[in-house]
Design a protein around this motif. Structure first.
Motif, PDB file in Angstrom:
ATOM      1  N   LYS A 394      16.793-108.784  10.891  1.00 63.41           N
ATOM      2  CA  LYS A 394      15.776-108.085  10.082  1.00 63.41           C
ATOM      3  C   LYS A 394      14.453-108.772  10.368  1.00 63.41           C
ATOM      4  N   THR A 395      13.520-108.014  10.865  1.00 60.29           N
ATOM      5  CA  THR A 395      12.320-108.597  11.447  1.00 60.29           C
ATOM      6  C   THR A 395      11.075-108.081  10.741  1.00 60.29           C
ATOM      7  N   VAL A 396      10.146-108.975  10.559  1.00 62.29           N
ATOM      8  CA  VAL A 396       8.845-108.620   9.989  1.00 62.29           C
ATOM      9  C   VAL A 396       7.837-108.610  11.135  1.00 62.29           C
ATOM     10  N   GLY A 455      11.434-104.624   8.823  1.00 62.53           N
ATOM     11  CA  GLY A 455      11.911-104.671   7.445  1.00 62.53           C
ATOM     12  C   GLY A 455      13.304-104.082   7.261  1.00 62.53           C
ATOM     13  N   GLU A 456      13.911-103.572   8.347  1.00 61.93           N
ATOM     14  CA  GLU A 456      15.277-103.016   8.277  1.00 61.93           C
ATOM     15  C   GLU A 456      16.206-103.888   9.115  1.00 61.93           C
ATOM     16  N   TRP A 457      17.468-103.965   8.733  1.00 61.96           N
ATOM     17  CA  TRP A 457      18.451-104.639   9.571  1.00 61.96           C
ATOM     18  C   TRP A 457      18.761-103.765  10.789  1.00 61.96           C
ATOM     19  N   GLY A 458      18.740-104.388  11.952  1.00 66.90           N
ATOM     20  CA  GLY A 458      19.099-103.683  13.179  1.00 66.90           C
ATOM     21  C   GLY A 458      20.127-104.487  13.950  1.00 66.90           C
ATOM     22  N   PHE A 459      20.979-103.795  14.693  1.00 61.56           N
ATOM     23  CA  PHE A 459      22.029-104.452  15.479  1.00 61.56           C
ATOM     24  C   PHE A 459      21.567-104.567  16.940  1.00 61.56           C
ATOM     25  N   TYR A 460      21.822-105.721  17.532  1.00 62.60           N
ATOM     26  CA  TYR A 460      21.469-105.923  18.944  1.00 62.60           C
ATOM     27  C   TYR A 460      22.627-106.595  19.665  1.00 62.60           C
ATOM     28  N   TYR A 509      10.369-124.524  21.365  1.00 64.96           N
ATOM     29  CA  TYR A 509       9.458-123.393  21.579  1.00 64.96           C
ATOM     30  C   TYR A 509       8.726-123.104  20.270  1.00 64.96           C
ATOM     31  N   LYS A 510       7.417-123.014  20.341  1.00 70.05           N
ATOM     32  CA  LYS A 510       6.654-123.041  19.088  1.00 70.05           C
ATOM     33  C   LYS A 510       6.740-121.743  18.288  1.00 70.05           C
ATOM     34  N   TRP A 511       7.039-120.620  18.968  1.00 70.86           N
ATOM     35  CA  TRP A 511       7.181-119.378  18.210  1.00 70.86           C
ATOM     36  C   TRP A 511       8.650-119.133  17.927  1.00 70.86           C
ATOM     37  N   ASN A 512       9.258-120.023  17.142  1.00 74.17           N
ATOM     38  CA  ASN A 512      10.665-119.754  16.835  1.00 74.17           C
ATOM     39  C   ASN A 512      10.738-118.510  15.944  1.00 74.17           C
ATOM     40  N   TYR A 513      11.930-117.909  15.947  1.00 73.55           N
ATOM     41  CA  TYR A 513      12.133-116.690  15.170  1.00 73.55           C
ATOM     42  C   TYR A 513      12.072-117.035  13.695  1.00 73.55           C
ATOM     43  N   MET A 514      11.212-116.389  12.942  1.00 75.22           N
ATOM     44  CA  MET A 514      10.990-116.783  11.556  1.00 75.22           C
ATOM     45  C   MET A 514      11.564-115.782  10.564  1.00 75.22           C
ATOM     46  N   ASP A 515      12.451-114.908  11.070  1.00 79.56           N
ATOM     47  CA  ASP A 515      12.983-113.890  10.182  1.00 79.56           C
ATOM     48  C   ASP A 515      14.494-114.041  10.002  1.00 79.56           C
TER      49      ASP A 515
END
Ligand SMILES: [Zn+2]
Length: 573
Positions: A394-396, A455-460, A509-515
């Motif tokens: 789930k990503t912002v 804002g939604e859960w997605g499958f990858y 890596y400085k832009w780690n995933y924050m979601d």
């Protein structure tokens, strides 16, 4: 006299017993702009019958959902129509853009229907198309019966069905449908629009009419059909015409007595249709200098396992409340969280995604966070590893290229390994989720991108097969399951760095995933699209992978799981 009678009878009965060769017949149907993943997102009953080897008694089905348009031109229709007809790529046929088919030297590179008539002058060939003289320019052989339907696909199909009911039935036919390209350009190819799915279904009905006419032929039992359905390119948003994976992942489906059942090995290409069809009529193509090889005779070496958790090496349903993610299914090597202790990032959050907590990775530029998978360096040590990674996210919407997973040093372009990242775009696709892997030339190859439903859960899912394919899949809230596939025969996947969650292989890596992440799984094998779709469909119902690990994807239960949401109207209606 009596003595002679016995040998003569023996000879006669042997002649009667020897099977009369069946008459070879063939049909190629091209659906303009059909994406390969349409097969599971629309109700394509007739196409599925062909692919599954259940069309008619004695007919096998071979399929590839990673078919490839030509790679020396952008994914324009006409460049690929020429290759489907002539069995050569742009370098030889010269058709680079739409409406330039007149550049094709049909004398030097005749269409395969012409080559067939050269070899077998007694046969009848037929070509019906949708783009007027431009399509005809790739053939230009008056021996071939031809009709221009100007995009009227229903009439096109009805005409061929009528022909099959008549004594003038062609031995070899090519029929091109204008849809679903026309709809895709207006309503969108990907994310798959309702209208695009409907267009695929309408094509399937047309296909069904023609197949019905074939099966109804009084001589059908004495005929040996080879039927192929394909497309010239896929599409992204309302466009195609470049070299991205959305345009370059097409379906190729073959039904015939002599094809090998199941998923075809490697990357069958549109240009291979010529050699495949000519071989069906026993025409020797060796001296023709074609860029075309016979397909449908070799199955892929990988397929579904007995259970979904076969070769599952890490699994994180995110049930742990500690700093260690739990490896709940296998009890194998776990992982270590790293980051800012003070702010307790990353941390396990309580949530409703799978009725268990999920993983939230905080951190900032100064304090990169993530989780390192223990002993994961070995996973990619040997060339051509078979590995699958699946997860929910789930990503912002944020700035920067965040890394969700990876074993590569993403700050160093072209460094070995791979990452899954958000916020990257390609030449023509918008910012989104993509897979990036390194090539021997030191390039970063981008697979995707997918639009993120923020804002939604997605499958990858990422799948590297031992046969050089890199699949990247997305499951969306509406139930659509999308995939694209890139050539990765030479991908440099081993980096010497571990696989990390929420960060790249360096862990700094400085832009780690924050979601948010959930239900993260890594297998030491290539999962099939059906297996992944099963996990996705279960997830849509709020079921974790651990609830369905015992499933055999070939079971009735698995089929029902995949079909339930389709019948509920989430997909395809
Ligand atoms: Zn096209």
């Amino acid at each position: 006299m009596k003595k002679m009678l016995i040998p003569i009878l023996a000879v006669l009965s042997a002649v009667a017993l020897a099977e009369t060769p069946k008459r070879p017949m063939s049909l190629v149907v091209m659906w303009d702009g059909a994406r390969a993943d349409g097969i599971v997102n629309a109700e394509l009953i007739n196409l599925r019958k062909l692919a599954s080897g259940t069309w008619q008694k004695g007919y096998n089905g071979a399929w590839s959902f990673c078919g490839k348009p030509i790679d020396d031109a952008r994914a324009y229709s006409f460049a690929n129509h020429a290759s489907i007809m002539n069995g050569v790529t742009r370098q030889k046929h010269g058709v680079t853009f739409n409406h330039t088919s007149h550049l094709c030297d049909a004398k030097r590179w005749p269409c395969w229907l012409s080559r067939l008539l050269d070899a077998k002058p007694g046969l009848k060939a037929y070509f019906s198309y949708a783009c007027g003289d431009h399509n005809w320019a790739t053939c230009r052989d008056e021996r071939v019966a031809h009709r221009d339907f100007g995009g009227k696909d229903d009439e096109n199909a009805a005409a061929l069905a009528a022909l099959y009911a008549s004594p003038d039935a062609p031995d070899a036919a090519v029929m091109m449908f204008e849809e679903p390209d026309g709809i895709g350009h207006v309503k969108g190819f990907y994310p798959m629009s309702q209208e695009y799915r409907k267009a695929l279904e309408t094509c399937d009905v047309r296909l069904g009419k023609v197949l019905g006419a074939i099966a109804a032929r009084p001589t059908f039992a004495d005929e040996d059909w080879l039927i192929l359905v394909t497309s010239d390119h896929g599409g992204y948003h309302t466009m195609h015409g470049w070299k991205d994976t959305h345009s370059h992942t097409t379906p190729i489906i073959l039904a015939g007595h002599h094809v090998v059942n199941g998923q075809m090995a490697g990357f069958p290409r549109g240009q291979d249709i010529a050699a495949t069809m000519l071989a069906h009529f026993s025409v020797d193509v060796s001296g023709m200098d074609l860029d075309s090889i016979e397909i449908g005779k070799k199955a892929a070496s990988w397929g579904p396992a007995a259970k979904l958790d076969d070769s599952l090496v890490w699994y994180y349903p995110i049930v742990a409340r500690t700093k260690y993610l739990e490896n709940a299914v296998k009890g194998g090597p776990g992982s270590v969280l790293f980051g800012d202790e003070e702010y307790f990032n990353p941390k396990i959050m309580k949530g409703r995604r799978f009725a268990t907590p999920y993983l939230w990775i905080g951190g900032d530029e100064d304090v990169p966070c993530g989780a390192r998978l223990n002993d994961s360096v070995d996973l990619f040590l040997r060339p051509g590893p078979a590995v699958t990674l699946a997860f929910w996210a789930k990503t912002v919407k944020r700035e920067g290229r965040q890394v969700l997973f990876g074993n590569k040093d993403f700050a160093r372009a072209g460094s070995p390994g791979f990452v899954v990242t958000s916020g990257l775009h390609t030449e023509r696709t918008a910012n989104g989720m993509c897979l990036v892997f390194a090539t021997p030339e030191g390039r970063d190859e981008v697979v995707g991108t997918y639009d993120i439903e923020y804002g939604e859960w997605g499958f990858y899912a990422v799948v590297f097969t031992g046969e050089g394919q890199a699949w990247f899949c997305q499951g969306r809230k509406d139930g659509c399951f999308h995939w694209v596939c890139a050539r990765a025969e030479n991908a440099l996947l081993g980096s010497g760095l571990p696989l990390c969650i929420g960060n790249d292989g360096t862990g700094s890596y400085k832009w780690n995933y924050m979601d948010f992440l959930d239900d993260i799984a890594v297998w030491k094998r290539s999962l099939t699209l059906d297996e992944l779709r099963c996990i996705f469909k279960a997830g849509l119902q709020g079921r974790q992978l651990k609830d369905v690990v015992a499933l055999d994807v070939r079971s009735r239960e698995a089929r029902d799981l995949m079909d339930t949401t389709e019948k509920a109207g989430v997909v395809g209606k």
